[in-house]
Design a protein around this motif. Structure first.
Motif, short mmCIF file in Angstrom:
data_model
loop_
_atom_site.label_atom_id
_atom_site.label_comp_id
_atom_site.label_asym_id
_atom_site.label_seq_id
_atom_site.Cartn_x
_atom_site.Cartn_y
_atom_site.Cartn_z
N SER A 87 1.15 -1.05 -0.19
CA SER A 87 -0.07 -0.58 0.05
C SER A 87 0.83 1.02 -0.27
CB SER A 87 -0.98 0.12 1.28
OG SER A 87 -0.23 0.06 2.29
N ASP A 88 2.02 1.23 0.25
CA ASP A 88 2.74 2.22 0.37
C ASP A 88 3.46 2.60 -1.29
OD1 ASP A 88 2.44 3.26 2.72
OD2 ASP A 88 4.49 1.98 3.33
N LEU A 89 3.61 1.66 -1.72
CA LEU A 89 3.96 1.60 -3.20
C LEU A 89 3.05 2.24 -4.44
CD1 LEU A 89 5.85 -1.73 -3.27
CD2 LEU A 89 6.95 1.11 -2.94
N VAL A 90 1.71 1.43 -4.02
CA VAL A 90 0.31 1.36 -5.27
C VAL A 90 -0.69 2.66 -4.76
CG1 VAL A 90 -1.09 0.51 -5.84
CG2 VAL A 90 0.48 -0.60 -5.33
N ASN A 91 -0.36 3.87 -5.37
CA ASN A 91 -1.58 4.66 -5.30
C ASN A 91 -2.99 4.50 -5.78
OD1 ASN A 91 -1.26 5.05 -8.15
ND2 ASN A 91 0.38 7.25 -7.37
N THR A 92 -3.24 4.13 -5.85
CA THR A 92 -4.47 3.23 -6.50
C THR A 92 -4.80 2.69 -5.23
OG1 THR A 92 -4.10 2.80 -8.67
CG2 THR A 92 -5.87 2.38 -8.30
N PRO A 93 -7.05 2.44 -4.76
CA PRO A 93 -7.20 1.37 -3.57
C PRO A 93 -7.25 0.11 -4.68
CG PRO A 93 -8.48 4.07 -3.95
CD PRO A 93 -7.14 4.00 -4.69
N ILE A 94 -7.56 -0.52 -3.58
CA ILE A 94 -6.73 -2.03 -4.38
C ILE A 94 -7.72 -2.58 -3.09
CG2 ILE A 94 -6.20 -4.52 -4.21
CD1 ILE A 94 -3.39 -2.85 -4.73
N ALA A 95 -9.39 -3.41 -4.43
CA ALA A 95 -9.85 -4.25 -4.12
C ALA A 95 -10.12 -5.35 -3.82
CB ALA A 95 -11.69 -3.41 -4.25
N ALA A 96 -9.99 -5.98 -2.17
CA ALA A 96 -9.24 -7.98 -2.27
C ALA A 96 -10.20 -8.26 -3.15
CB ALA A 96 -9.39 -8.18 -0.86
N ASP A 97 -11.57 -7.70 -2.90
CA ASP A 97 -12.23 -8.92 -3.81
C ASP A 97 -12.71 -9.37 -5.59
OD1 ASP A 97 -13.36 -6.67 -3.43
OD2 ASP A 97 -15.28 -7.77 -3.73
N LYS A 98 -12.09 -7.63 -5.85
CA LYS A 98 -11.87 -7.80 -7.45
C LYS A 98 -10.59 -8.07 -7.85
CE LYS A 98 -16.20 -4.76 -6.88
NZ LYS A 98 -17.31 -3.74 -7.49
N GLN A 99 -9.27 -7.15 -7.26
CA GLN A 99 -8.49 -6.92 -7.85
C GLN A 99 -7.00 -7.93 -7.45
OE1 GLN A 99 -8.68 -3.38 -6.97
NE2 GLN A 99 -8.98 -2.78 -9.37
N ARG A 100 -6.39 -8.70 -7.90
CA ARG A 100 -5.03 -9.23 -7.13
C ARG A 100 -4.07 -8.62 -7.28
NH1 ARG A 100 -4.82 -16.16 -8.22
NH2 ARG A 100 -7.03 -15.69 -7.92
N VAL A 101 -3.32 -8.51 -6.44
CA VAL A 101 -1.84 -8.27 -6.48
C VAL A 101 -1.05 -9.63 -6.23
CG1 VAL A 101 -0.39 -6.79 -4.63
CG2 VAL A 101 -2.51 -6.81 -4.83
N ILE A 102 0.11 -9.21 -7.03
CA ILE A 102 0.60 -9.91 -7.37
C ILE A 102 2.50 -9.82 -6.93
CG2 ILE A 102 1.92 -11.89 -9.04
CD1 ILE A 102 -0.72 -12.04 -10.45
N SER A 103 3.06 -10.09 -6.36
CA SER A 103 4.81 -9.89 -5.75
C SER A 103 5.31 -10.66 -7.33
CB SER A 103 5.15 -10.23 -4.73
OG SER A 103 6.46 -9.99 -4.48
N GLY A 104 5.77 -9.81 -8.34
CA GLY A 104 6.18 -10.45 -8.75
C GLY A 104 5.43 -10.52 -10.61
N ASN A 105 5.60 -11.01 -11.52
CA ASN A 105 5.23 -11.41 -12.38
C ASN A 105 3.56 -12.98 -12.34
OD1 ASN A 105 5.07 -14.02 -14.21
ND2 ASN A 105 7.57 -13.17 -13.64
N VAL A 106 3.21 -12.71 -13.85
CA VAL A 106 1.81 -13.26 -13.44
C VAL A 106 2.11 -14.59 -13.70
CG1 VAL A 106 0.44 -11.49 -14.71
CG2 VAL A 106 1.43 -12.67 -16.36
N LEU A 107 3.30 -15.00 -13.63
CA LEU A 107 3.57 -16.14 -14.36
C LEU A 107 4.15 -17.11 -13.01
CD1 LEU A 107 4.99 -16.19 -17.79
CD2 LEU A 107 2.78 -17.50 -17.24
N THR A 108 5.09 -16.32 -11.92
CA THR A 108 5.52 -16.82 -11.49
C THR A 108 5.52 -16.11 -10.16
OG1 THR A 108 7.89 -16.17 -12.00
CG2 THR A 108 7.52 -18.09 -13.28
N GLY A 109 4.54 -15.10 -9.73
CA GLY A 109 5.20 -14.45 -8.57
C GLY A 109 4.11 -15.33 -7.53
N GLN A 110 4.61 -14.15 -6.26
CA GLN A 110 3.22 -14.66 -5.18
C GLN A 110 2.21 -13.69 -4.98
OE1 GLN A 110 3.30 -17.56 -3.94
NE2 GLN A 110 5.10 -18.30 -4.94
#
Length: 448
Positions: free
Chosen positions: A287-310
């Motif tokens: 949340s310190d990096l992203v300046n857009t509100p994130i809705a957990a039920d509508k958006q997925r946050v991935i550390s890394g890329n979409v293929l191998t991130g967590q």
């Protein structure tokens, strides 16, 4: 210079690349160091909740090899030690306070030249930066009791929505060269540096490396693929590898005598309205990096890329080895009559959607798997996305029946889950090739 133009692979046409501009995060409220980022490592804690730490203070050590230290990227107070199932330590969270740092001896280029290999290892182990070095086979922290055949550095990132290496390393030429000078002490072989044919960087001025040029679709940037083409890994051999950012981090530690925690992240994904690069601290709070509100039920946050991130959350943290944060739509529920839709807005490796008529058009990725795991169908297509002399299906079958000899013959020592991630993406049976490769590596390690 070796020039490698790979043809096998697949670039997923995704929307959401980061724009080439860098901002600085005004304030990082919290960071975390996550033992779960380090494959097979068991932490032995050196701090407790409430302890005050400096940047560079020891947080925990590897229980099996206590010489490997994990230091804090920020000064502050240990807020919490988070444990998961079976009390496995998942992360150490630190509330960031006023900056103060542990001091180490600085060392210049001439002094590095006089170091022995043992002294160079001791320096890196004490710095807390040893975990930046990983080894193949088995994709784990490098074993400091051994000498690798060579060290590989991939400055080619071909993953979906990749972070551009030249931005991550902007202004760090001197640090990078110092890092290379120290790494040269750790091997009797070569340091192989792979660069992109399309990006102008300072790499052409770096000495002490053998440079190679790689081009082609993903996974051309994977270090495992590059090792396979430059100098194939055989049974009984080990190589070490490290990211360009971590090389510069080592150089910064040597010149300044402080733990270097500054880091640049790429913010990517179709769900972010403002996508760019940010300067922050290693292990930063999402949340310190992203300046857009994130809705957990509508958006997925991935550390890394979409293929191998967590997968992580807005109140989660970025992984130790990750340079990017990706936010994509989270699929909720099932799409009505999805199987009869024409697929103008769906990306697919297969020629089953009308989106194939516009091959250059990028799509917004979602978490939709289009079905669950089902009976495996061998299509013969998997080899088209793996630019190695490895048969993915046969290797996975050998792993599942735990045939050690066959696994060796089919190349288990050469691969890591990331190298076969595209097989999972294109698989019509929804088989997770990465999980099977991980099982294979664990089996081989257990068998010694």
């Amino acid at each position: 210079m070796g020039v490698f133009k790979l043809k096998k692979g697949y670039d997923i046409p995704l929307q959401g690349s980061a724009e080439r501009r860098v901002k600085k995060v005004p304030k990082t409220k919290a960071i975390a160091v996550q033992p779960i980022d380090f494959r097979g490592m068991r932490p032995g804690m050196k701090v407790e909740p409430g302890d005050a730490v400096k940047r560079g203070s020891i947080l925990f050590v590897d229980k099996q090899k206590p010489e490997i230290l994990f230091r804090s990227p920020a000064a502050g107070t240990v807020r919490e030690i988070v444990r998961g199932e079976r009390r496995v330590i998942q992360r150490v969270i630190i509330d960031v306070g006023a900056d103060s740092s542990e001091s180490f001896d600085s060392i210049n280029k001439a002094q590095i030249g006089k170091l022995s290999a043992a002294k160079a290892k001791e320096l890196l182990l004490n710095s807390g930066l040893w975990p930046t070095l990983r080894q193949r086979p088995f994709d784990r922290i490098a074993d400091f009791t051994k000498t690798p055949r060579a060290i590989f550095i991939s400055a080619v990132d071909s993953a979906p929505l990749q972070a551009e290496t030249d931005i991550l390393l902007e202004g760090r030429e001197v640090d990078f060269q110092l890092g290379i000078d120290l790494l040269a002490k750790l091997t009797d072989g070569k340091i192989h540096l792979s660069v992109s044919a399309s990006t102008e960087t300072f790499f052409s001025k770096i000495t002490g490396v053998e440079t190679h040029q790689f081009s082609g679709p993903h996974p051309a940037g994977n270090v495992g693929i590059q090792v396979h083409h430059i100098d194939r890994l055989l049974a009984g051999q080990i190589i070490w590898y490290i990211s360009p950012r971590h090389v510069a981090q080592i150089g910064s530690f040597l010149s300044k005598g402080e733990y270097p925690a500054a880091k640049t992240y790429a913010l990517t994904g179709s769900e972010l309205t403002d996508r760019h690069y940010v300067k922050a601290i290693e292990g930063a709070l999402v949340s310190d990096l992203v300046n857009t509100p994130i809705a957990a039920d509508k958006q997925r946050v991935i550390s890394g890329n979409v293929l191998t991130g967590q997968q992580t959350r807005a109140d989660g943290f970025v992984g130790f080895y990750d340079d990017m944060l990706t936010v994509i739509p989270e699929l909720t529920g099932r799409r009505f009559m999805a199987w009869v839709q024409l697929g103008f807005k769906a990306s697919s490796f297969w020629r089953m959607y009308f989106s194939k008529l516009t091959p250059g058009k990028k799509q917004a990725p979602t978490t939709d798997l289009n079905g669950g795991e089902r009976a495996f169908v061998s299509t013969g297509e998997y080899e088209k996305v793996v630019p190695m002399d490895v048969l993915p299906v046969h290797l996975c079958k050998a792993i599942l029946i735990e045939d050690i000899e066959l696994m060796e013959q089919l190349g288990i020592y050469e691969v890591a889950p990331e190298d076969l991630a595209l097989c999972s993406y294109i698989c019509p049976s929804k088989i997770e090739f990465g999980d099977i490769i991980e099982k294979g590596m664990q089996t081989m390690e257990k068998e010694g």
